[in-house]
Scaffold this motif. Structure first.
Motif, PDB file in Angstrom:
ATOM      1  N   VAL A  25       0.806  -1.234   0.000  1.00 41.07           N
ATOM      2  CA  VAL A  25       0.000   0.000   0.000  1.00 41.07           C
ATOM      3  C   VAL A  25       0.831   1.272   0.000  1.00 41.07           C
ATOM      4  CG1 VAL A  25      -2.047  -1.037   1.038  1.00 41.07           C
ATOM      5  CG2 VAL A  25      -0.294  -0.069   2.518  1.00 41.07           C
ATOM      6  N   GLU A  26       2.147   1.127  -0.127  1.00 45.38           N
ATOM      7  CA  GLU A  26       3.036   2.288  -0.136  1.00 45.38           C
ATOM      8  C   GLU A  26       2.812   3.190   1.077  1.00 45.38           C
ATOM      9  OE1 GLU A  26       2.783   4.147  -3.984  1.00 45.38           O
ATOM     10  OE2 GLU A  26       3.587   2.380  -4.986  1.00 45.38           O
ATOM     11  N   ARG A  27       2.750   2.564   2.232  1.00 41.86           N
ATOM     12  CA  ARG A  27       2.595   3.268   3.514  1.00 41.86           C
ATOM     13  C   ARG A  27       3.721   2.854   4.437  1.00 41.86           C
ATOM     14  NH1 ARG A  27      -1.656   7.091   4.034  1.00 41.86           N
ATOM     15  NH2 ARG A  27      -3.219   6.489   2.513  1.00 41.86           N
ATOM     16  N   GLY A  28       4.141   3.786   5.255  1.00 43.97           N
ATOM     17  CA  GLY A  28       5.096   3.467   6.301  1.00 43.97           C
ATOM     18  C   GLY A  28       4.366   2.920   7.508  1.00 43.97           C
ATOM     19  N   SER A  29       5.107   2.464   8.467  1.00 44.21           N
ATOM     20  CA  SER A  29       4.510   1.953   9.699  1.00 44.21           C
ATOM     21  C   SER A  29       5.496   2.162  10.837  1.00 44.21           C
ATOM     22  CB  SER A  29       4.160   0.470   9.545  1.00 44.21           C
ATOM     23  OG  SER A  29       5.293  -0.280   9.203  1.00 44.21           O
ATOM     24  N   THR A  30       5.013   1.951  12.036  1.00 49.40           N
ATOM     25  CA  THR A  30       5.851   2.047  13.223  1.00 49.40           C
ATOM     26  C   THR A  30       5.937   0.671  13.852  1.00 49.40           C
ATOM     27  OG1 THR A  30       5.176   4.331  13.602  1.00 49.40           O
ATOM     28  CG2 THR A  30       6.109   3.144  15.484  1.00 49.40           C
ATOM     29  N   LEU A  31       7.155   0.225  14.133  1.00 50.90           N
ATOM     30  CA  LEU A  31       7.383  -1.093  14.719  1.00 50.90           C
ATOM     31  C   LEU A  31       7.877  -0.913  16.153  1.00 50.90           C
ATOM     32  CD1 LEU A  31       8.369  -4.260  13.258  1.00 50.90           C
ATOM     33  CD2 LEU A  31      10.091  -3.399  14.806  1.00 50.90           C
ATOM     34  N   VAL A  32       7.248  -1.618  17.062  1.00 52.38           N
ATOM     35  CA  VAL A  32       7.598  -1.534  18.480  1.00 52.38           C
ATOM     36  C   VAL A  32       7.794  -2.951  19.007  1.00 52.38           C
ATOM     37  CG1 VAL A  32       6.780  -0.797  20.754  1.00 52.38           C
ATOM     38  CG2 VAL A  32       6.177   0.537  18.733  1.00 52.38           C
ATOM     39  N   LYS A  33       8.821  -3.166  19.791  1.00 57.39           N
ATOM     40  CA  LYS A  33       8.988  -4.463  20.451  1.00 57.39           C
ATOM     41  C   LYS A  33       7.992  -4.550  21.600  1.00 57.39           C
ATOM     42  CE  LYS A  33      13.821  -5.192  19.332  1.00 57.39           C
ATOM     43  NZ  LYS A  33      15.172  -5.391  19.869  1.00 57.39           N
ATOM     44  N   ALA A  34       7.375  -5.717  21.740  1.00 52.35           N
ATOM     45  CA  ALA A  34       6.382  -5.928  22.803  1.00 52.35           C
ATOM     46  C   ALA A  34       6.636  -7.291  23.445  1.00 52.35           C
ATOM     47  CB  ALA A  34       4.973  -5.871  22.227  1.00 52.35           C
ATOM     48  N   VAL A  35       6.278  -7.413  24.717  1.00 50.15           N
ATOM     49  CA  VAL A  35       6.437  -8.670  25.438  1.00 50.15           C
ATOM     50  C   VAL A  35       5.089  -9.064  26.021  1.00 50.15           C
ATOM     51  CG1 VAL A  35       7.582  -9.820  27.368  1.00 50.15           C
ATOM     52  CG2 VAL A  35       8.821  -8.125  26.020  1.00 50.15           C
ATOM     53  N   GLY A  36       4.686 -10.302  25.751  1.00 51.78           N
ATOM     54  CA  GLY A  36       3.439 -10.812  26.333  1.00 51.78           C
ATOM     55  C   GLY A  36       3.619 -11.008  27.827  1.00 51.78           C
ATOM     56  N   PRO A  37       2.765 -10.413  28.649  1.00 50.80           N
ATOM     57  CA  PRO A  37       2.947 -10.517  30.096  1.00 50.80           C
ATOM     58  C   PRO A  37       2.731 -11.934  30.634  1.00 50.80           C
ATOM     59  CG  PRO A  37       0.894  -9.397  29.603  1.00 50.80           C
ATOM     60  CD  PRO A  37       1.612  -9.583  28.309  1.00 50.80           C
ATOM     61  N   TYR A  38       1.930 -12.715  29.980  1.00 47.20           N
ATOM     62  CA  TYR A  38       1.688 -14.084  30.436  1.00 47.20           C
ATOM     63  C   TYR A  38       2.790 -15.018  29.963  1.00 47.20           C
ATOM     64  CZ  TYR A  38      -0.501 -18.616  31.111  1.00 47.20           C
ATOM     65  OH  TYR A  38      -0.755 -19.906  31.477  1.00 47.20           O
ATOM     66  N   SER A  39       3.088 -14.974  28.661  1.00 51.01           N
ATOM     67  CA  SER A  39       4.067 -15.904  28.088  1.00 51.01           C
ATOM     68  C   SER A  39       5.506 -15.437  28.269  1.00 51.01           C
ATOM     69  CB  SER A  39       3.804 -16.094  26.596  1.00 51.01           C
ATOM     70  OG  SER A  39       4.090 -14.892  25.892  1.00 51.01           O
ATOM     71  N   GLY A  40       5.690 -14.120  28.365  1.00 50.29           N
ATOM     72  CA  GLY A  40       7.031 -13.568  28.436  1.00 50.29           C
ATOM     73  C   GLY A  40       7.741 -13.561  27.092  1.00 50.29           C
ATOM     74  N   LYS A  41       7.033 -13.937  26.026  1.00 53.47           N
ATOM     75  CA  LYS A  41       7.637 -13.998  24.694  1.00 53.47           C
ATOM     76  C   LYS A  41       7.645 -12.623  24.041  1.00 53.47           C
ATOM     77  CE  LYS A  41       6.371 -18.774  23.810  1.00 53.47           C
ATOM     78  NZ  LYS A  41       5.601 -19.698  22.966  1.00 53.47           N
ATOM     79  N   GLU A  42       8.754 -12.353  23.338  1.00 53.89           N
ATOM     80  CA  GLU A  42       8.859 -11.080  22.624  1.00 53.89           C
ATOM     81  C   GLU A  42       8.181 -11.190  21.267  1.00 53.89           C
ATOM     82  OE1 GLU A  42      12.449  -8.777  20.658  1.00 53.89           O
ATOM     83  OE2 GLU A  42      12.480  -8.581  22.846  1.00 53.89           O
ATOM     84  N   ARG A  43       7.415 -10.171  20.942  1.00 55.83           N
ATOM     85  CA  ARG A  43       6.737 -10.061  19.658  1.00 55.83           C
ATOM     86  C   ARG A  43       7.014  -8.660  19.114  1.00 55.83           C
ATOM     87  NH1 ARG A  43       5.823 -14.956  20.371  1.00 55.83           N
ATOM     88  NH2 ARG A  43       3.817 -15.848  20.844  1.00 55.83           N
TER      89      ARG A  43
END
Length: 75
Positions: A25-43
């Motif tokens: 779509v020729e659009r930019g985006s913002t990427l943020v690191k996030a961590v699931g509070p239950y699993s502790g996995k980074e997404r």
């Protein structure tokens, strides 16, 4: 006014997903690191603002890269 949408995408592959959205779509985006509070996995969380007519392509692009991506659309 009121015709824009924002996709919030939680994915395991944020960089590839953001690049696919950019090509789709020729659009930019913002990427943020996030961590699931239950699993502790980074997404990655991606924020992408686009026109109402583009939101399907954004969602489709995200699921093409990561079929398990969680996509929320807001106004």
């Amino acid at each position: 006014a009121g015709s824009g949408k924002m996709a919030i995408i939680v994915t395991n592959d944020g960089i590839a997903t953001a690049e696919k959205i950019s090509r789709a779509v020729e659009r930019g985006s913002t990427l943020v690191k996030a961590v699931g509070p239950y699993s502790g996995k980074e997404r990655h969380m991606i924020f992408c603002t686009c026109a109402k007519s583009e939101i399907f392509k954004v969602t489709e692009a995200a699921h093409h890269i990561d079929p398990e991506a969680f996509v929320t659309v807001t106004e």
